[in-house]
Design an enzyme around this catalytic site. Sequence first.
Site, PDB file in Angstrom:
ATOM      1  N   GLN A  84       0.835  -1.205   0.000  1.00 15.32           N
ATOM      2  CA  GLN A  84       0.000   0.000   0.000  1.00 15.32           C
ATOM      3  C   GLN A  84       0.869   1.253   0.000  1.00 15.32           C
ATOM      4  O   GLN A  84       1.866   1.331   0.723  1.00 15.32           O
ATOM      5  CB  GLN A  84      -0.923   0.005   1.217  1.00 15.32           C
ATOM      6  N   CYS A 100     -11.400  -1.282  -2.711  1.00 13.92           N
ATOM      7  CA  CYS A 100     -10.892  -0.061  -3.341  1.00 13.92           C
ATOM      8  C   CYS A 100     -11.889   0.503  -4.347  1.00 13.92           C
ATOM      9  O   CYS A 100     -11.604   1.497  -5.012  1.00 13.92           O
ATOM     10  CB  CYS A 100      -9.550  -0.325  -4.014  1.00 13.92           C
TER      11      CYS A 100
END
Length: 486
Positions: free
Chosen positions: A308, A441
């Site tokens: 990430q 997401c």
Amino acid sequence: MQKNNVVTVTIEDIGVNGEGIGKVDGYTLFIKDAMIGDVIEAKVMKAKKHYGYARLQKILTSSEARVKTPACPMARKCGGCQIQEMKYSAQLAFKEGKVCGNLERIGGVPTELLDEIMEPVVGMERGETAEVAAAADTEKAGAADYQPFCYRNKAQFPIGTDKEGHVIAGFYAGRTHNIISNTDCILGVPVNKEILECILAFMEEYKILSYNEEKHTGLVRHVLIRYGFTTDEIMVCLILNGEELPYAEVLVERLRKIPGMTSITVNVNRAKTNVIMGDKIKLLWGQTFITDYIGNVKYQISPLSFYQVNPVQTKKLYELALDYADLTGEETVWDLYCGIGTISLFLAQKAKQVYGVEIVPQAIDDAKNNAKINGIKNAEFYVGKAEEVLPDYYKEYAKTHNGEKAHADVIVVDPPRKGCEESLLQTIVDMQPERVVYVSCDSATLARDVKFLREKGYELAKVRAVDQFPHTVHVETAVLLQRKNM
């Protein structure tokens, strides 16, 4: 509506790519750089039957959510920050509304339930990143509230040549592959600028050509930079349209003087493709990875690792997933789409046993290694598609256990933007976990999958948006679904 019409539009919403949306006599127009609350003059550039695209000509009445001057002078040209001109408090409100709207409209979740279970969006707070002074100064940014910058631990810069023949690095303009020259992106860490200028000067001095995408000629395609927020370790990887970098020892000698430099590599990608990275990594200096931490879990990150890009918000997201999982130490947990084991290892600290599944073999190698360096022994990892591995496991378990059904106490999913396949969702339902934690997401595909699970005996218990990507339209969401007593 006709092409070249000039119209006055009030902007009422923002589209998936950050464009403002407004209507003129019921006709919908999408307008880049316009913001909710703006009243603008726009020129129609493309007109279809029910909608069209227009170019912002003049802001007649500025939205209260608009900053006076964006912190980055490239904000409108670059395709990276779609909503940098929006105050951060308004960005958070927009993203929370986007998640809520998708769950309601696509997922069929009742408004009154969302009002009860939706928790406040998790934004970034002042001092959580190494903001550059000018960007962090809210008066200079023209904002009434804090604007977070310098939060990305990874950046991939395309390398090209401008009209004067100079080698440049930057980012692509929106919806194009035209490079906007910029070595000082304020979403990235400040050291990126020093690294890029070192590489560009080296290429100019030794006449090393940048890659030409149309002709498939030239050598240096991209520069990848990773930075460990906790360790201050730096990785530089040059992506090449070839096997070797001429005079590499000169560049290494210059880059290694930068404090924190840990890994200098090249990646070979000779394919005529838009895919940035190839499969082959060659070490020039140091080691092939950097280390970093999320919470107290240590990770080794290679050039090809998925990790990430906002570690500050990732910690908050994973802590949220761990909280939703509500582990006591006795649970069997499956973590689907586990990547390099980031969520899995968080869960393993509180679970009896964790099984991670990921399609990318190298990611599973990284996950196993990350478990090893953290001394975590209750996490196992499987290579394969989640939508194949879990259903196959479920079927095989019944065969080898006299028809007994495989069971999981908690299942965590963190799929790509397309969400989960229905066959996987059905297997999750069949395994009857008490809780399903879904990290997403893309709140649209999340909402679609939530609808399926709600129809199969699970109810939405908690929802929270997490702002992983300030100044863009993207938002992460974590939801908790609990099994009803059927």
